[in-house]
Scaffold this motif. Structure first.
Motif, PDB file in Angstrom:
ATOM      1  N   TRP A 117       0.846  -1.196   0.000  1.00  0.00           N
ATOM      2  CA  TRP A 117       0.000   0.000   0.000  1.00  0.00           C
ATOM      3  C   TRP A 117       0.878   1.241   0.000  1.00  0.00           C
ATOM      4  O   TRP A 117       1.931   1.265   0.642  1.00  0.00           O
ATOM      5  CB  TRP A 117      -0.882   0.015   1.243  1.00  0.00           C
ATOM      6  CG  TRP A 117      -1.870  -1.108   1.322  1.00  0.00           C
ATOM      7  CD1 TRP A 117      -1.691  -2.293   1.984  1.00  0.00           C
ATOM      8  CD2 TRP A 117      -3.172  -1.171   0.749  1.00  0.00           C
ATOM      9  NE1 TRP A 117      -2.824  -3.076   1.845  1.00  0.00           N
ATOM     10  CE2 TRP A 117      -3.733  -2.410   1.106  1.00  0.00           C
ATOM     11  CE3 TRP A 117      -3.924  -0.277  -0.036  1.00  0.00           C
ATOM     12  CZ2 TRP A 117      -5.021  -2.797   0.701  1.00  0.00           C
ATOM     13  CZ3 TRP A 117      -5.200  -0.662  -0.425  1.00  0.00           C
ATOM     14  CH2 TRP A 117      -5.734  -1.903  -0.064  1.00  0.00           C
ATOM     15  N   HIS A 118       0.414   2.279  -0.675  1.00  0.00           N
ATOM     16  CA  HIS A 118       1.133   3.558  -0.716  1.00  0.00           C
ATOM     17  C   HIS A 118       0.208   4.679  -0.271  1.00  0.00           C
ATOM     18  O   HIS A 118      -1.003   4.608  -0.455  1.00  0.00           O
ATOM     19  CB  HIS A 118       1.609   3.876  -2.136  1.00  0.00           C
ATOM     20  CG  HIS A 118       2.627   2.923  -2.655  1.00  0.00           C
ATOM     21  ND1 HIS A 118       3.983   3.098  -2.479  1.00  0.00           N
ATOM     22  CD2 HIS A 118       2.479   1.775  -3.349  1.00  0.00           C
ATOM     23  CE1 HIS A 118       4.629   2.093  -3.057  1.00  0.00           C
ATOM     24  NE2 HIS A 118       3.741   1.272  -3.588  1.00  0.00           N
ATOM     25  N   MET A 119       0.817   5.747   0.233  1.00  0.00           N
ATOM     26  CA  MET A 119       0.053   6.933   0.618  1.00  0.00           C
ATOM     27  C   MET A 119       0.118   7.936  -0.522  1.00  0.00           C
ATOM     28  O   MET A 119       1.176   8.153  -1.119  1.00  0.00           O
ATOM     29  CB  MET A 119       0.658   7.541   1.885  1.00  0.00           C
ATOM     30  CG  MET A 119      -0.197   8.612   2.525  1.00  0.00           C
ATOM     31  SD  MET A 119      -1.759   7.990   3.192  1.00  0.00           S
ATOM     32  CE  MET A 119      -1.206   7.179   4.698  1.00  0.00           C
ATOM     33  N   GLU A 136       0.550  10.246  -8.281  1.00  0.00           N
ATOM     34  CA  GLU A 136       1.610   9.354  -7.824  1.00  0.00           C
ATOM     35  C   GLU A 136       1.682   9.354  -6.303  1.00  0.00           C
ATOM     36  O   GLU A 136       1.213  10.258  -5.634  1.00  0.00           O
ATOM     37  CB  GLU A 136       2.954   9.716  -8.446  1.00  0.00           C
ATOM     38  CG  GLU A 136       3.431  11.104  -8.127  1.00  0.00           C
ATOM     39  CD  GLU A 136       4.749  11.409  -8.851  1.00  0.00           C
ATOM     40  OE1 GLU A 136       5.620  12.017  -8.213  1.00  0.00           O
ATOM     41  OE2 GLU A 136       4.888  11.039 -10.030  1.00  0.00           O
ATOM     42  N   SER A 137       2.302   8.302  -5.790  1.00  0.00           N
ATOM     43  CA  SER A 137       2.392   8.152  -4.346  1.00  0.00           C
ATOM     44  C   SER A 137       3.431   9.116  -3.785  1.00  0.00           C
ATOM     45  O   SER A 137       4.221   9.713  -4.526  1.00  0.00           O
ATOM     46  CB  SER A 137       2.783   6.721  -4.013  1.00  0.00           C
ATOM     47  OG  SER A 137       4.076   6.478  -4.528  1.00  0.00           O
ATOM     48  N   MET A 138       3.476   9.238  -2.463  1.00  0.00           N
ATOM     49  CA  MET A 138       4.444  10.124  -1.828  1.00  0.00           C
ATOM     50  C   MET A 138       5.875   9.652  -2.071  1.00  0.00           C
ATOM     51  O   MET A 138       6.804  10.454  -2.031  1.00  0.00           O
ATOM     52  CB  MET A 138       4.151  10.211  -0.331  1.00  0.00           C
ATOM     53  CG  MET A 138       2.824  10.925  -0.082  1.00  0.00           C
ATOM     54  SD  MET A 138       2.319  10.907   1.648  1.00  0.00           S
ATOM     55  CE  MET A 138       3.456  12.109   2.318  1.00  0.00           C
ATOM     56  N   CYS A 139       6.078   8.367  -2.331  1.00  0.00           N
ATOM     57  CA  CYS A 139       7.417   7.863  -2.624  1.00  0.00           C
ATOM     58  C   CYS A 139       7.766   8.016  -4.105  1.00  0.00           C
ATOM     59  O   CYS A 139       8.850   7.627  -4.531  1.00  0.00           O
ATOM     60  CB  CYS A 139       7.554   6.413  -2.188  1.00  0.00           C
ATOM     61  SG  CYS A 139       6.498   5.281  -3.094  1.00  0.00           S
ATOM     62  N   GLY A 140       6.832   8.588  -4.886  1.00  0.00           N
ATOM     63  CA  GLY A 140       7.137   8.901  -6.280  1.00  0.00           C
ATOM     64  C   GLY A 140       6.736   7.833  -7.278  1.00  0.00           C
ATOM     65  O   GLY A 140       7.079   7.916  -8.454  1.00  0.00           O
ATOM     66  N   PHE A 155       2.831  -2.072   4.104  1.00  0.00           N
ATOM     67  CA  PHE A 155       2.785  -0.669   3.726  1.00  0.00           C
ATOM     68  C   PHE A 155       4.166  -0.205   3.281  1.00  0.00           C
ATOM     69  O   PHE A 155       5.166  -0.564   3.893  1.00  0.00           O
ATOM     70  CB  PHE A 155       2.300   0.182   4.907  1.00  0.00           C
ATOM     71  CG  PHE A 155       1.733   1.508   4.469  1.00  0.00           C
ATOM     72  CD1 PHE A 155       0.388   1.633   4.162  1.00  0.00           C
ATOM     73  CD2 PHE A 155       2.563   2.604   4.326  1.00  0.00           C
ATOM     74  CE1 PHE A 155      -0.133   2.838   3.726  1.00  0.00           C
ATOM     75  CE2 PHE A 155       2.044   3.820   3.892  1.00  0.00           C
ATOM     76  CZ  PHE A 155       0.699   3.930   3.600  1.00  0.00           C
ATOM     77  N   CYS A 156       4.201   0.611   2.221  1.00  0.00           N
ATOM     78  CA  CYS A 156       5.465   1.150   1.697  1.00  0.00           C
ATOM     79  C   CYS A 156       6.202   1.927   2.800  1.00  0.00           C
ATOM     80  O   CYS A 156       5.641   2.844   3.394  1.00  0.00           O
ATOM     81  CB  CYS A 156       5.143   2.067   0.521  1.00  0.00           C
ATOM     82  SG  CYS A 156       6.538   3.017  -0.055  1.00  0.00           S
ATOM     83  N   HIS A 157       7.452   1.575   3.063  1.00  0.00           N
ATOM     84  CA  HIS A 157       8.201   2.220   4.154  1.00  0.00           C
ATOM     85  C   HIS A 157       8.446   3.694   3.875  1.00  0.00           C
ATOM     86  O   HIS A 157       8.393   4.529   4.778  1.00  0.00           O
ATOM     87  CB  HIS A 157       9.536   1.515   4.371  1.00  0.00           C
ATOM     88  CG  HIS A 157       9.380   0.152   4.949  1.00  0.00           C
ATOM     89  ND1 HIS A 157       8.957  -0.082   6.231  1.00  0.00           N
ATOM     90  CD2 HIS A 157       9.553  -1.073   4.398  1.00  0.00           C
ATOM     91  CE1 HIS A 157       8.883  -1.385   6.445  1.00  0.00           C
ATOM     92  NE2 HIS A 157       9.241  -2.012   5.344  1.00  0.00           N
ATOM     93  N   THR A 158       8.733   4.018   2.618  1.00  0.00           N
ATOM     94  CA  THR A 158       9.007   5.417   2.263  1.00  0.00           C
ATOM     95  C   THR A 158       7.765   6.276   2.468  1.00  0.00           C
ATOM     96  O   THR A 158       7.828   7.348   3.080  1.00  0.00           O
ATOM     97  CB  THR A 158       9.472   5.507   0.803  1.00  0.00           C
ATOM     98  OG1 THR A 158      10.559   4.608   0.622  1.00  0.00           O
ATOM     99  CG2 THR A 158       9.907   6.918   0.460  1.00  0.00           C
ATOM    100  N   CYS A 159       6.640   5.806   1.978  1.00  0.00           N
ATOM    101  CA  CYS A 159       5.392   6.551   2.156  1.00  0.00           C
ATOM    102  C   CYS A 159       5.058   6.703   3.639  1.00  0.00           C
ATOM    103  O   CYS A 159       4.630   7.765   4.074  1.00  0.00           O
ATOM    104  CB  CYS A 159       4.237   5.841   1.462  1.00  0.00           C
ATOM    105  SG  CYS A 159       4.228   6.038  -0.324  1.00  0.00           S
ATOM    106  N   GLY A 160       5.267   5.646   4.412  1.00  0.00           N
ATOM    107  CA  GLY A 160       4.964   5.702   5.834  1.00  0.00           C
ATOM    108  C   GLY A 160       5.789   6.763   6.538  1.00  0.00           C
ATOM    109  O   GLY A 160       5.286   7.538   7.347  1.00  0.00           O
TER     110      GLY A 160
HETATM  111 ZN   LIG Z   1       5.182   4.345  -1.432  1.00  0.00          ZN
END
Ligand SMILES: [Zn+2]
Length: 69
Positions: free
Chosen positions: A20-22, A29-33, A56-61
């Motif tokens: 999952w991405h935020m 696009e997601s917060m991690c790009g 959950f995507c660590h970068t987005c988190g």
């Molecule tokens: Zn992400």
């Protein structure tokens, strides 16, 4: 700003969840790009940190934690 959570599948249009991405607002696009399929399954940002939104995507988190009061 409204955030929501969107699913990334292992393949486009596939049925297997990768993670999952935020996403901020209505951005494509997601917060991690990562560019995401906006027709994929979405969750409210309230689901962040719950079992429903795992893995959950660590970068987005990490980015989300910094933005949310
Ligand atoms: Zn992400």
């Amino acid at each position: 700003m409204e955030h929501h959570i969107i699913a990334e599948m292992t393949e486009p249009g596939g049925s297997t969840l990768k993670e999952w991405h935020m996403v901020r607002g209505e951005q494509p696009e997601s917060m991690c790009g990562r560019e995401l399929d906006l027709s994929a399954q979405k969750l409210s940002s309230d689901a962040w940190g719950t079992d429903q939104a795992r893995p959950f995507c660590h970068t987005c988190g990490a980015l989300f934690l910094r933005e949310v009061p």
